[in-house]
Motif scaffolding. Structure first.
Motif, PDB file in Angstrom:
ATOM      1  N   ASP A  79      13.770 -37.634  21.161  1.00 59.19           N
ATOM      2  CA  ASP A  79      14.067 -38.355  22.480  1.00 59.19           C
ATOM      3  C   ASP A  79      15.356 -39.036  22.610  1.00 59.19           C
ATOM      4  OD1 ASP A  79      13.138 -38.870  24.951  1.00 59.19           O
ATOM      5  OD2 ASP A  79      11.797 -40.680  24.580  1.00 59.19           O
ATOM      6  N   ILE A  80      15.644 -39.587  21.359  1.00 60.02           N
ATOM      7  CA  ILE A  80      16.635 -40.672  21.220  1.00 60.02           C
ATOM      8  C   ILE A  80      17.662 -39.577  20.976  1.00 60.02           C
ATOM      9  CG2 ILE A  80      18.242 -42.047  19.739  1.00 60.02           C
ATOM     10  CD1 ILE A  80      15.475 -43.481  18.853  1.00 60.02           C
ATOM     11  N   ILE A  81      17.783 -38.434  20.479  1.00 56.46           N
ATOM     12  CA  ILE A  81      19.051 -37.587  20.331  1.00 56.46           C
ATOM     13  C   ILE A  81      19.273 -36.705  21.785  1.00 56.46           C
ATOM     14  CG2 ILE A  81      19.418 -35.208  19.242  1.00 56.46           C
ATOM     15  CD1 ILE A  81      17.865 -36.071  16.795  1.00 56.46           C
ATOM     16  N   TYR A  82      18.234 -36.595  22.390  1.00 58.21           N
ATOM     17  CA  TYR A  82      18.033 -36.110  23.837  1.00 58.21           C
ATOM     18  C   TYR A  82      19.004 -37.006  24.706  1.00 58.21           C
ATOM     19  CZ  TYR A  82      17.337 -33.554  28.031  1.00 58.21           C
ATOM     20  OH  TYR A  82      17.530 -32.900  29.266  1.00 58.21           O
ATOM     21  N   THR A  83      18.500 -38.197  24.586  1.00 61.45           N
ATOM     22  CA  THR A  83      19.086 -39.148  25.482  1.00 61.45           C
ATOM     23  C   THR A  83      20.677 -39.427  25.199  1.00 61.45           C
ATOM     24  OG1 THR A  83      17.024 -40.465  25.587  1.00 61.45           O
ATOM     25  CG2 THR A  83      18.977 -41.661  26.197  1.00 61.45           C
ATOM     26  N   LEU A  84      21.176 -39.379  23.793  1.00 62.52           N
ATOM     27  CA  LEU A  84      22.364 -39.398  23.576  1.00 62.52           C
ATOM     28  C   LEU A  84      23.168 -38.404  23.965  1.00 62.52           C
ATOM     29  CD1 LEU A  84      21.950 -41.162  19.871  1.00 62.52           C
ATOM     30  CD2 LEU A  84      23.096 -42.274  21.946  1.00 62.52           C
ATOM     31  N   TYR A  85      22.438 -37.181  23.847  1.00 61.79           N
ATOM     32  CA  TYR A  85      23.229 -36.205  24.242  1.00 61.79           C
ATOM     33  C   TYR A  85      23.646 -36.049  25.863  1.00 61.79           C
ATOM     34  CZ  TYR A  85      24.483 -31.200  25.130  1.00 61.79           C
ATOM     35  OH  TYR A  85      25.041 -30.020  25.745  1.00 61.79           O
ATOM     36  N   THR A  86      22.647 -36.416  26.743  1.00 65.47           N
ATOM     37  CA  THR A  86      22.713 -36.330  28.105  1.00 65.47           C
ATOM     38  C   THR A  86      23.886 -37.382  28.521  1.00 65.47           C
ATOM     39  OG1 THR A  86      20.693 -37.873  28.448  1.00 65.47           O
ATOM     40  CG2 THR A  86      20.389 -35.548  28.808  1.00 65.47           C
ATOM     41  N   MET A 112      15.592 -28.436  20.888  1.00 63.57           N
ATOM     42  CA  MET A 112      15.396 -28.943  22.254  1.00 63.57           C
ATOM     43  C   MET A 112      16.198 -27.962  23.176  1.00 63.57           C
ATOM     44  SD  MET A 112      16.287 -32.809  21.762  1.00 63.57           S
ATOM     45  CE  MET A 112      16.651 -32.967  20.165  1.00 63.57           C
ATOM     46  N   PRO A 113      15.686 -26.635  23.508  1.00 62.72           N
ATOM     47  CA  PRO A 113      16.134 -25.580  24.144  1.00 62.72           C
ATOM     48  C   PRO A 113      16.949 -26.001  25.493  1.00 62.72           C
ATOM     49  CG  PRO A 113      13.893 -25.068  23.363  1.00 62.72           C
ATOM     50  CD  PRO A 113      13.936 -26.320  23.164  1.00 62.72           C
ATOM     51  N   GLU A 114      16.354 -26.963  26.234  1.00 64.56           N
ATOM     52  CA  GLU A 114      17.009 -27.397  27.505  1.00 64.56           C
ATOM     53  C   GLU A 114      18.344 -27.621  27.038  1.00 64.56           C
ATOM     54  OE1 GLU A 114      14.291 -30.977  26.108  1.00 64.56           O
ATOM     55  OE2 GLU A 114      14.424 -28.640  25.732  1.00 64.56           O
ATOM     56  N   ILE A 115      18.936 -28.390  25.908  1.00 63.43           N
ATOM     57  CA  ILE A 115      20.144 -28.618  25.859  1.00 63.43           C
ATOM     58  C   ILE A 115      21.069 -27.466  25.744  1.00 63.43           C
ATOM     59  CG2 ILE A 115      21.768 -29.567  23.966  1.00 63.43           C
ATOM     60  CD1 ILE A 115      19.769 -31.661  23.530  1.00 63.43           C
ATOM     61  N   LYS A 116      20.633 -26.386  25.406  1.00 58.57           N
ATOM     62  CA  LYS A 116      21.307 -25.059  25.184  1.00 58.57           C
ATOM     63  C   LYS A 116      21.498 -24.779  26.702  1.00 58.57           C
ATOM     64  CE  LYS A 116      21.091 -20.550  23.059  1.00 58.57           C
ATOM     65  NZ  LYS A 116      20.769 -19.600  22.238  1.00 58.57           N
ATOM     66  N   LYS A 117      20.604 -24.762  27.802  1.00 58.49           N
ATOM     67  CA  LYS A 117      21.017 -24.515  29.109  1.00 58.49           C
ATOM     68  C   LYS A 117      22.074 -25.457  29.542  1.00 58.49           C
ATOM     69  CE  LYS A 117      16.221 -23.055  29.986  1.00 58.49           C
ATOM     70  NZ  LYS A 117      15.026 -23.259  30.792  1.00 58.49           N
ATOM     71  N   VAL A 118      22.137 -26.772  29.292  1.00 58.66           N
ATOM     72  CA  VAL A 118      23.065 -27.659  29.641  1.00 58.66           C
ATOM     73  C   VAL A 118      24.526 -27.165  29.197  1.00 58.66           C
ATOM     74  CG1 VAL A 118      23.918 -29.951  29.489  1.00 58.66           C
ATOM     75  CG2 VAL A 118      21.654 -29.351  29.951  1.00 58.66           C
ATOM     76  N   TYR A 122      30.787 -38.897  19.257  1.00 56.49           N
ATOM     77  CA  TYR A 122      29.233 -38.409  19.082  1.00 56.49           C
ATOM     78  C   TYR A 122      29.140 -37.243  18.268  1.00 56.49           C
ATOM     79  CZ  TYR A 122      28.130 -40.904  23.404  1.00 56.49           C
ATOM     80  OH  TYR A 122      27.879 -41.823  24.322  1.00 56.49           O
ATOM     81  N   ARG A 123      29.905 -37.331  17.142  1.00 59.58           N
ATOM     82  CA  ARG A 123      29.986 -36.125  16.166  1.00 59.58           C
ATOM     83  C   ARG A 123      28.751 -35.694  15.568  1.00 59.58           C
ATOM     84  NH1 ARG A 123      32.372 -40.729  14.651  1.00 59.58           N
ATOM     85  NH2 ARG A 123      31.784 -41.779  12.517  1.00 59.58           N
ATOM     86  N   PHE A 124      27.846 -36.449  15.366  1.00 60.52           N
ATOM     87  CA  PHE A 124      26.454 -35.982  14.792  1.00 60.52           C
ATOM     88  C   PHE A 124      26.007 -34.863  15.646  1.00 60.52           C
ATOM     89  CE2 PHE A 124      24.414 -38.428  18.296  1.00 60.52           C
ATOM     90  CZ  PHE A 124      23.173 -37.781  18.159  1.00 60.52           C
ATOM     91  N   ILE A 125      26.093 -34.818  17.054  1.00 61.55           N
ATOM     92  CA  ILE A 125      25.691 -33.745  17.806  1.00 61.55           C
ATOM     93  C   ILE A 125      26.376 -32.582  17.331  1.00 61.55           C
ATOM     94  CG2 ILE A 125      25.771 -32.732  20.191  1.00 61.55           C
ATOM     95  CD1 ILE A 125      25.526 -35.766  21.130  1.00 61.55           C
ATOM     96  N   TYR A 126      27.546 -32.401  17.143  1.00 58.83           N
ATOM     97  CA  TYR A 126      28.236 -31.266  16.739  1.00 58.83           C
ATOM     98  C   TYR A 126      28.080 -30.680  15.362  1.00 58.83           C
ATOM     99  CZ  TYR A 126      30.391 -31.922  21.310  1.00 58.83           C
ATOM    100  OH  TYR A 126      30.439 -31.888  22.811  1.00 58.83           O
ATOM    101  N   ILE A 127      27.809 -31.748  14.365  1.00 65.28           N
ATOM    102  CA  ILE A 127      27.411 -31.247  13.254  1.00 65.28           C
ATOM    103  C   ILE A 127      26.192 -30.626  13.100  1.00 65.28           C
ATOM    104  CG2 ILE A 127      26.948 -32.203  10.752  1.00 65.28           C
ATOM    105  CD1 ILE A 127      29.099 -34.382  11.416  1.00 65.28           C
ATOM    106  N   HIS A 128      25.188 -31.112  13.877  1.00 63.11           N
ATOM    107  CA  HIS A 128      23.623 -30.596  13.910  1.00 63.11           C
ATOM    108  C   HIS A 128      23.468 -29.559  15.154  1.00 63.11           C
ATOM    109  CE1 HIS A 128      22.874 -33.131  10.617  1.00 63.11           C
ATOM    110  NE2 HIS A 128      23.338 -34.263  11.126  1.00 63.11           N
ATOM    111  N   PHE A 129      24.364 -29.116  15.934  1.00 59.94           N
ATOM    112  CA  PHE A 129      24.201 -28.849  17.011  1.00 59.94           C
ATOM    113  C   PHE A 129      23.372 -27.686  17.240  1.00 59.94           C
ATOM    114  CE2 PHE A 129      25.441 -26.534  21.383  1.00 59.94           C
ATOM    115  CZ  PHE A 129      24.933 -27.683  22.000  1.00 59.94           C
TER     116      PHE A 129
END
Length: 201
Positions: free
Chosen positions: A48-55, A106-112, A92-99
Motif C-alpha cells: 500500500d505504501i509502495i503504490y502510494t509512492l508510485y502514484t 500491483m497490475p494496476e500500475i502496469k496500466k498507468v 524514486y529509484r527503488f521503483i525502477y529497480i523493482h519495477f
C-alpha cells in the motif's frame, strides 16, 4: 509534515537504500520510532505504501514541464527535459529497480505505465516535428524509425537505474548526468549539420 507524509518519506529512503524485498512496515516503524500499528492506521501493508509512492511519483512527473513542443523549442529543451526526468527517477529509484516485481504484485500500475507511455510518445513526436521544421533533424527519417527511437529512449529511461546499480555505480548528480548524456547521444545520427552545431554549443 504530518505523520502520513513522514511515513512516506521514511519508506522512500529505506526502499531506496535496501529494497522492497527487505523493508517491511515494522522496519519503517522502527526507523520512525513508532509502533507498526500506527503505520497501519494509514497504510495496511508495505504494498500500500509502495503504490502510494508510485502514484505520488507519477503525479509529480506529470507536472514536470518537459518535452515542450512550442515553436522555436531547441535542443536545450530536450537536454533539460531529459535531465529533469532522470533526476526525478533517481529520487524514486527503488521503483525502477523493482519495477517488474511491483507490476506483478500491483497490475494496476502496469496500466498507468502504459498510459504514460502514450502521453510521452505523443509529446516526443510533436517535438521531433518541431525540430524538422527548424532544420535541426533530418527530413529523410521514416516515422517507424522515430518510433524505434522513442522505444530506445524508454528502454534507457526506465532501466538506467538497474544498469547503474550493476555497472557504473554512480551516485546522485553524477549518475543523472552520465545517463542523460547517453540519452542525448541517441539523437546524434538524426541531426542535420545545423543540429550538430547546436548540440555542440
Amino acid at each position: 509534515m504530518n505523520t502520513k507524509e513522514k511515513i512516506l518519506v521514511t519508506a522512500l529512503e529505506l526502499f531506496n537504500e535496501q529494497g522492497i524485498d527487505v523493508i517491511t512496515i515494522r522496519h519503517i516503524a522502527k526507523e520512525m520510532g513508532i509502533s507498526h500499528s500506527n503505520i497501519q492506521y494509514y497504510f495496511k501493508n508495505a504494498d500500500d505504501i509502495i503504490y502510494t509512492l508510485y502514484t505520488q511519483h507519477i503525479a509529480a512527473m506529470n507536472e514536470l514541464p518537459v518535452f515542450a513542443s512550442s515553436p522555436g523549442a531547441g535542443l536545450g529543451t530536450l537536454r533539460e527535459s531529459i535531465t529533469t526526468i532522470l533526476q526525478h527517477i533517481y529520487r524514486y529509484r527503488f521503483i525502477y529497480i523493482h519495477f517488474v516485481v511491483i507490476t506483478r504484485r500491483m497490475p494496476e500500475i502496469k496500466k498507468v505505465y502504459a498510459q504514460r507511455f502514450g502521453i510521452r510518445r505523443r509529446q516526443l513526436l510533436r517535438l521531433f516535428e518541431n525540430y524538422r521544421e527548424q532544420g535541426i533533424v533530418r527530413e529523410d527519417i521514416p516515422v517507424e524509425v522515430w518510433e524505434s527511437l522513442i522505444r530506445s529512449i524508454y528502454l534507457i529511461g526506465d532501466f538506467w537505474i538497474s544498469s547503474n546499480e550493476l555497472t557504473t555505480g554512480l551516485k546522485g548528480k553524477k549518475a543523472v548526468n552520465y545517463y542523460a548524456r547517453l540519452l542525448e547521444d541517441l539523437f546524434y545520427p538524426y541531426l542535420t549539420e545545423k543540429g550538430k552545431q547546436l548540440a555542440a554549443s
